[in-house]
Design a protein around this motif. Sequence first.
Motif, mmCIF file in Angstrom:
data_model
loop_
_atom_site.group_PDB
_atom_site.id
_atom_site.type_symbol
_atom_site.label_atom_id
_atom_site.label_comp_id
_atom_site.label_asym_id
_atom_site.label_seq_id
_atom_site.Cartn_x
_atom_site.Cartn_y
_atom_site.Cartn_z
ATOM 1 N N GLU A 151 1.117 -1.296 0.033
ATOM 2 C CA GLU A 151 0.066 0.008 0.012
ATOM 3 C C GLU A 151 0.865 1.251 -0.121
ATOM 4 O O GLU A 151 2.100 1.071 0.532
ATOM 5 N N GLU A 185 -1.279 -11.696 -4.581
ATOM 6 C CA GLU A 185 -2.718 -12.504 -4.450
ATOM 7 C C GLU A 185 -2.669 -13.913 -4.813
ATOM 8 O O GLU A 185 -1.839 -14.221 -5.653
ATOM 9 N N ILE A 192 -8.369 -6.495 -14.743
ATOM 10 C CA ILE A 192 -7.552 -5.584 -13.937
ATOM 11 C C ILE A 192 -8.156 -5.288 -12.577
ATOM 12 O O ILE A 192 -8.089 -4.466 -11.846
ATOM 13 N N PHE A 193 -9.332 -6.359 -12.158
ATOM 14 C CA PHE A 193 -9.801 -6.142 -10.965
ATOM 15 C C PHE A 193 -9.165 -6.502 -9.729
ATOM 16 O O PHE A 193 -8.736 -5.795 -8.596
ATOM 17 N N ARG A 194 -8.471 -7.660 -9.496
ATOM 18 C CA ARG A 194 -7.681 -8.208 -8.622
ATOM 19 C C ARG A 194 -6.242 -8.438 -9.219
ATOM 20 O O ARG A 194 -6.142 -9.565 -10.115
ATOM 21 N N VAL A 195 -5.210 -7.915 -9.155
ATOM 22 C CA VAL A 195 -3.846 -7.916 -9.840
ATOM 23 C C VAL A 195 -2.893 -7.899 -8.735
ATOM 24 O O VAL A 195 -3.002 -7.732 -7.506
ATOM 25 N N GLU A 202 -4.027 7.630 -2.800
ATOM 26 C CA GLU A 202 -4.235 7.024 -1.135
ATOM 27 C C GLU A 202 -4.118 8.858 -0.652
ATOM 28 O O GLU A 202 -3.206 9.583 -0.933
ATOM 29 N N TYR A 250 -6.043 -1.982 11.915
ATOM 30 C CA TYR A 250 -5.560 -0.506 12.180
ATOM 31 C C TYR A 250 -7.090 0.042 12.182
ATOM 32 O O TYR A 250 -6.936 1.345 12.447
ATOM 33 N N LEU A 268 -14.710 -1.129 -4.753
ATOM 34 C CA LEU A 268 -14.135 -0.298 -5.576
ATOM 35 C C LEU A 268 -13.169 0.771 -4.667
ATOM 36 O O LEU A 268 -11.676 0.639 -5.118
ATOM 37 N N GLU A 307 -8.706 7.624 6.325
ATOM 38 C CA GLU A 307 -7.904 7.285 4.942
ATOM 39 C C GLU A 307 -8.843 6.907 3.726
ATOM 40 O O GLU A 307 -9.559 5.647 4.058
ATOM 41 N N SER A 309 -8.959 5.657 0.198
ATOM 42 C CA SER A 309 -8.064 4.744 -0.624
ATOM 43 C C SER A 309 -8.651 4.329 -1.964
ATOM 44 O O SER A 309 -9.717 3.745 -2.057
ATOM 45 N N PHE A 310 -8.090 4.650 -2.835
ATOM 46 C CA PHE A 310 -8.714 4.600 -4.420
ATOM 47 C C PHE A 310 -7.671 3.710 -5.319
ATOM 48 O O PHE A 310 -6.726 3.966 -5.220
HETATM 49 N N1 GAP Z 1 -4.052 1.608 2.530
HETATM 50 C C1 GAP Z 1 -5.416 0.809 2.539
HETATM 51 C C2 GAP Z 1 -5.561 0.110 1.719
HETATM 52 O O1 GAP Z 1 -4.498 -0.266 0.882
HETATM 53 P P1 GAP Z 1 -7.104 -1.560 0.957
HETATM 54 O O2 GAP Z 1 -8.493 -1.844 0.884
HETATM 55 O O3 GAP Z 1 -6.353 -2.903 0.865
HETATM 56 O O4 GAP Z 1 -6.655 -0.587 1.576
HETATM 57 C C3 GAP Z 1 -7.356 -0.078 -1.182
HETATM 58 O O5 GAP Z 1 -6.813 -1.290 -0.710
HETATM 59 C C4 GAP Z 1 -7.820 0.042 -2.492
HETATM 60 O O6 GAP Z 1 -6.740 -0.483 -3.509
HETATM 61 C C5 GAP Z 1 -8.945 -1.016 -2.833
HETATM 62 O O7 GAP Z 1 -10.033 -0.359 -2.633
HETATM 63 C C6 GAP Z 1 -8.941 -1.211 -4.301
HETATM 64 O O8 GAP Z 1 -9.370 0.008 -5.170
HETATM 65 C C7 GAP Z 1 -7.248 -1.358 -4.720
HETATM 66 N N2 GAP Z 1 -6.734 -2.716 -4.641
HETATM 67 C C8 GAP Z 1 -6.538 -3.317 -3.691
HETATM 68 N N3 GAP Z 1 -5.960 -4.517 -3.955
HETATM 69 C C9 GAP Z 1 -6.073 -4.813 -5.484
HETATM 70 C C10 GAP Z 1 -5.404 -5.396 -6.302
HETATM 71 N N4 GAP Z 1 -4.958 -6.841 -5.791
HETATM 72 N N5 GAP Z 1 -5.873 -5.256 -7.483
HETATM 73 C C11 GAP Z 1 -6.323 -4.153 -7.789
HETATM 74 N N6 GAP Z 1 -6.548 -3.242 -6.789
HETATM 75 C C12 GAP Z 1 -6.418 -3.386 -5.553
#
Ligand code: GAP
Length: 442
Positions: A151, A185, A192-195, A202, A250, A268, A307, A309-310
């Motif tokens: 992150e 992962e 590109i959803f879970r990469v 952030e 946290y 999202l 926080e 986070s996008f």
């Molecule tokens: N700092 C807080 C944090 O990292 P998270 O919910 O684990 O929180 C934040 O991640 C954002 O990062 C998610 O809402 C998502 O948009 C993006 N994200 C997290 N893991 C991802 C993944 N493996 N692939 C693509 N986007 C991811």
Amino acid sequence: MAKTKKEENQVMENIISLAKRRGFIFQGSEIYGGLAGTWDYGPLGVALKNNVKNLWWKRFVLDRDDMYGMDAAILMNQNAWKASGHVAGFSDPLIECTKCKKRFRADHLDDHSKCPECGGKLGEPRQFNMMFKTYVGAIESDDSISYLRPETAQGMFVNFKNILDTFHPKLPFGMAQIGKAFRNEIAPRDFIFRVREFEQMEIEYFVAPHAWKETFEHFVKEVHAFIADVGIDAKKVSEHEIAPGDLAHYSKRTIDFEFEYPFGTKELYGLAYRTDFDLKAHSGVSKVDLSYYDEDKKERFVPHVIEPSFGVDRTVLAVLTSAYAEDELGGEKRVYLRLSPKVAPVKVSVFPLLKNKPELVAKAQEIWKVLKSEFGSVMYDEAGSIGKRYRRQDEIGTPYCVTIDFDTIEKGTVTVRDRDTGAQEAIKLDDLVSYLAQKLGS
Ligand code: GAP
């Protein structure tokens, strides 16, 4: 009528295929058979992604006077990840099939007794740390371990004191950063959803402990405003309050902003109340004081953090899903992207009606140059019939096409065509720039 599973899969396949065909997004390392969980952005993809990032930066940094931009290093001292809790706890439950050896996220399976792929017996779930480990320098030892950051957040917490010492801000204020994050992962999926390599945008927003609730509400509104800004379909977005037992270590409160992707409603963005957990944790391990002194109240305390986070890639996916459309125009089926002009990779395209008429080509190129200097991303195209050229631009979401014909030479007008309606309008050349500026909202 709600879409069937098969139709939803088809929508996803159509988006992936368009993204590849038109140079938005390619499979990572494709010529070597790919690398799971990685995708490469091509010319139109990077343009779309940059537009998303620029809109975010404008809303959350440039348009505010309480935000400090950052670009911290991806590699950090391993103690930062020990302090943050990632070394001990940034893991997902992994389960492996004893027969086919496929690995699954245990929390994604309803039945832990048999493998969903081959029916074989599943092993016991175990925790799998998702950080990519590496070594810094020539010697591979415990002392040289580092991680690709999972992150961007921690790069801001460790710079909190630098911002206090160099800018002397008063609370409340925030730090904002856009950058890569990496997670190994267990089951990357859904395009590109879970990469495994992605980008985050952030904010760590520091407040006095009593002020967290109003700041949290402020950012709920700001997240929705950004969603509207980039052209994500607001009807497909919902808020999901995370139950106290499911909160990250946290967090005291988290809302996930979920989107109806073609493969289901999933996260999202996230908005978390991280309390003073991170600053206290870094202070404890580094032995550096990370408190704040309130001059007015003559009080010293460790600020609390909200926080938002996008994920950049999830934004791109939600934008593409919201924009993807099929209809019939002039008796022909077409596919088009109803992208907001703010994020469209190409704003305007310019065509001479015929490419074998030098006077039309010269005039079109002259107009193209003017529009390019005005709007930046403007394309020139003279290949194929006008109909084909319109279709090509529709497919990449170009909001307006300008055609130069004999009326341009004789009467000083051009034809401007609207992507969504296909309507064409004759516009005086002298008015073209202001007409397009108004339409594009620039
Ligand atoms: N700092 C807080 C944090 O990292 P998270 O919910 O684990 O929180 C934040 O991640 C954002 O990062 C998610 O809402 C998502 O948009 C993006 N994200 C997290 N893991 C991802 C993944 N493996 N692939 C693509 N986007 C991811």
